[in-house]
Design a protein around this motif. Sequence first.
Motif, PDB file in Angstrom:
ATOM      1  N   SER A   1      26.795  62.260  71.226  1.00  0.00           N
ATOM      2  CA  SER A   1      26.410  62.497  69.838  1.00  0.00           C
ATOM      3  C   SER A   1      27.501  63.197  69.035  1.00  0.00           C
ATOM      4  CB  SER A   1      25.122  63.323  69.779  1.00  0.00           C
ATOM      5  OG  SER A   1      25.318  64.599  70.378  1.00  0.00           O
ATOM      6  N   GLN A   2      28.498  63.762  69.714  1.00  0.00           N
ATOM      7  CA  GLN A   2      29.569  64.467  69.025  1.00  0.00           C
ATOM      8  C   GLN A   2      30.727  63.557  68.610  1.00  0.00           C
ATOM      9  OE1 GLN A   2      30.887  68.089  71.096  1.00  0.00           O
ATOM     10  NE2 GLN A   2      29.055  67.974  72.360  1.00  0.00           N
ATOM     11  N   VAL A   3      30.726  62.309  69.099  1.00  0.00           N
ATOM     12  CA  VAL A   3      31.899  61.457  68.906  1.00  0.00           C
ATOM     13  C   VAL A   3      31.527  60.136  68.249  1.00  0.00           C
ATOM     14  CG1 VAL A   3      32.981  62.465  70.944  1.00  0.00           C
ATOM     15  CG2 VAL A   3      31.744  60.309  71.166  1.00  0.00           C
ATOM     16  N   LEU A   4      32.529  59.505  67.681  1.00  0.00           N
ATOM     17  CA  LEU A   4      32.438  58.145  67.178  1.00  0.00           C
ATOM     18  C   LEU A   4      33.269  57.259  68.097  1.00  0.00           C
ATOM     19  CD1 LEU A   4      33.060  58.866  63.372  1.00  0.00           C
ATOM     20  CD2 LEU A   4      30.857  58.405  64.470  1.00  0.00           C
ATOM     21  N   VAL A   5      32.679  56.159  68.533  1.00  0.00           N
ATOM     22  CA  VAL A   5      33.364  55.239  69.435  1.00  0.00           C
ATOM     23  C   VAL A   5      33.657  53.935  68.707  1.00  0.00           C
ATOM     24  CG1 VAL A   5      33.184  53.867  71.539  1.00  0.00           C
ATOM     25  CG2 VAL A   5      32.352  56.235  71.509  1.00  0.00           C
ATOM     26  N   SER A   6      34.922  53.558  68.719  1.00  0.00           N
ATOM     27  CA  SER A   6      35.360  52.287  68.149  1.00  0.00           C
ATOM     28  C   SER A   6      35.944  51.438  69.270  1.00  0.00           C
ATOM     29  CB  SER A   6      36.436  52.545  67.081  1.00  0.00           C
ATOM     30  OG  SER A   6      37.136  51.358  66.764  1.00  0.00           O
ATOM     31  N   THR A   7      35.481  50.204  69.377  1.00  0.00           N
ATOM     32  CA  THR A   7      36.067  49.311  70.363  1.00  0.00           C
ATOM     33  C   THR A   7      36.262  47.933  69.738  1.00  0.00           C
ATOM     34  OG1 THR A   7      35.980  48.570  72.680  1.00  0.00           O
ATOM     35  CG2 THR A   7      33.923  48.449  71.419  1.00  0.00           C
ATOM     36  N   LYS A   8      37.049  47.118  70.418  1.00  0.00           N
ATOM     37  CA  LYS A   8      37.416  45.812  69.885  1.00  0.00           C
ATOM     38  C   LYS A   8      37.178  44.732  70.944  1.00  0.00           C
ATOM     39  CE  LYS A   8      41.567  47.458  69.173  1.00  0.00           C
ATOM     40  NZ  LYS A   8      41.308  48.887  69.466  1.00  0.00           N
ATOM     41  N   THR A   9      36.925  43.525  70.476  1.00  0.00           N
ATOM     42  CA  THR A   9      36.750  42.393  71.373  1.00  0.00           C
ATOM     43  C   THR A   9      37.216  41.120  70.679  1.00  0.00           C
ATOM     44  OG1 THR A   9      35.199  41.319  72.899  1.00  0.00           O
ATOM     45  CG2 THR A   9      34.381  41.780  70.678  1.00  0.00           C
ATOM     46  N   GLY A  10      37.447  40.080  71.451  1.00  0.00           N
ATOM     47  CA  GLY A  10      37.871  38.802  70.891  1.00  0.00           C
ATOM     48  C   GLY A  10      39.089  38.214  71.580  1.00  0.00           C
ATOM     49  N   LEU A  11      40.013  39.063  72.036  1.00  0.00           N
ATOM     50  CA  LEU A  11      41.180  38.564  72.757  1.00  0.00           C
ATOM     51  C   LEU A  11      40.761  38.095  74.154  1.00  0.00           C
ATOM     52  CD1 LEU A  11      43.955  41.148  71.791  1.00  0.00           C
ATOM     53  CD2 LEU A  11      43.704  38.792  70.995  1.00  0.00           C
ATOM     54  N   PRO A  12      41.539  37.214  74.780  1.00  0.00           N
ATOM     55  CA  PRO A  12      41.167  36.703  76.102  1.00  0.00           C
ATOM     56  C   PRO A  12      41.061  37.800  77.153  1.00  0.00           C
ATOM     57  CG  PRO A  12      42.886  35.345  75.111  1.00  0.00           C
ATOM     58  CD  PRO A  12      42.750  36.558  74.245  1.00  0.00           C
ATOM     59  N   ILE A  13      39.994  37.734  77.940  1.00  0.00           N
ATOM     60  CA  ILE A  13      39.825  38.662  79.056  1.00  0.00           C
ATOM     61  C   ILE A  13      39.737  37.911  80.388  1.00  0.00           C
ATOM     62  CG2 ILE A  13      38.736  40.474  77.685  1.00  0.00           C
ATOM     63  CD1 ILE A  13      36.029  39.437  78.698  1.00  0.00           C
TER      64      ILE A  13
END
Length: 344
Positions: free
Chosen positions: A80-92
């Motif tokens: 609850s203290q943090v903001l999480v940003s993540t990304k997706t779309g590139l090949p995995i």
Amino acid sequence: MEYRHLGKSGLKVPVLAFGAGTFGGTGPLFGAWGTTNAQQARRLVDICLEHGVNLFDTADVYSDGASEQVLGEAIKRRRSQVLVSTKTGLPIGDGPNDAGTSRGRLTCAVDKALGRLATDYIDILQLHAFDAHTPVEETLSALDALVRAGKVRYVGVSNFASWQIMKSLAVADRHGWPRYVAHQVYYSLLGRDYEWDLMPLGQDQGLGALVWSPLGWGRLTGKIRRGSPIPEESRLHETARFGPPIDDAHLYRIVDALDEIAQETGKSVPQIAINWLLQRPTVSSVILGARNEMQLTQNLGAVGWSLTDEQIAKLDKASLVTAPYPHFPYRRQEGFARLNPPLT
């Protein structure tokens, strides 16, 4: 710590964020960035929170998901203290549906990211690259479903061209789907291409810039000097081939200007380079990378003070390059400049 709205959204983010690309680093690129384990990551998160930095950025492609997993461990019991940003779309992977932003890929990618991050929601989900194979309508309707399900709170993009963003925003407005509020971009004194199209678009359409590689792929750390070889310990030996080529003369002009201002201010070269970015229009947050506590603490010193107008002008002049058509030469001619004044 100063906080700014992320674009035209109601979300406030710190002007400095932490990039978790060094967490769990493996492979030629991410291994060169850093190999921070969970225990070390917790300490870096501690330092960030002590300084008011509560935004942490990662991606599923960073070390095959290890970055998300280590970040999840580091923020455990304080989600609850943090903001999480993540990304997706590139090949995995090599499978036919292991890349892109189709409905199936996005749904699966978000569920897997939530598991690795050990959370039930992502504050900011960004598409890591434009997917020319998937209709924009399919991508945006999938994002709308994820927001409605409570799995994602805000959406954004990374590394998009201006027309790709504008097309997406038009479709989102037509259907009442969530608009992109963030654009994660490469921007530095060494790479000012963002200013030509993407910055005016961001200001007009309400996208806040989340700046990655603010030190020009490690070239503005203060270790590179005119007439001196790259230090043996520099990670630039491994990472330079992944970034854009830089003309040496251009680099040294910028470094010389940074050195002069460092003498005037008593600030370090990285602090000055980051502070310059924080004065630019549309920038919501600059993402810092750090392999250890010393690097992080030094870079956190980029806030709490401001460059003078004269110092900004000196850096602007040293880093200026000729813009492509239609931005040059017309913006310098009086009639065109009158119709398109500089952004503020």
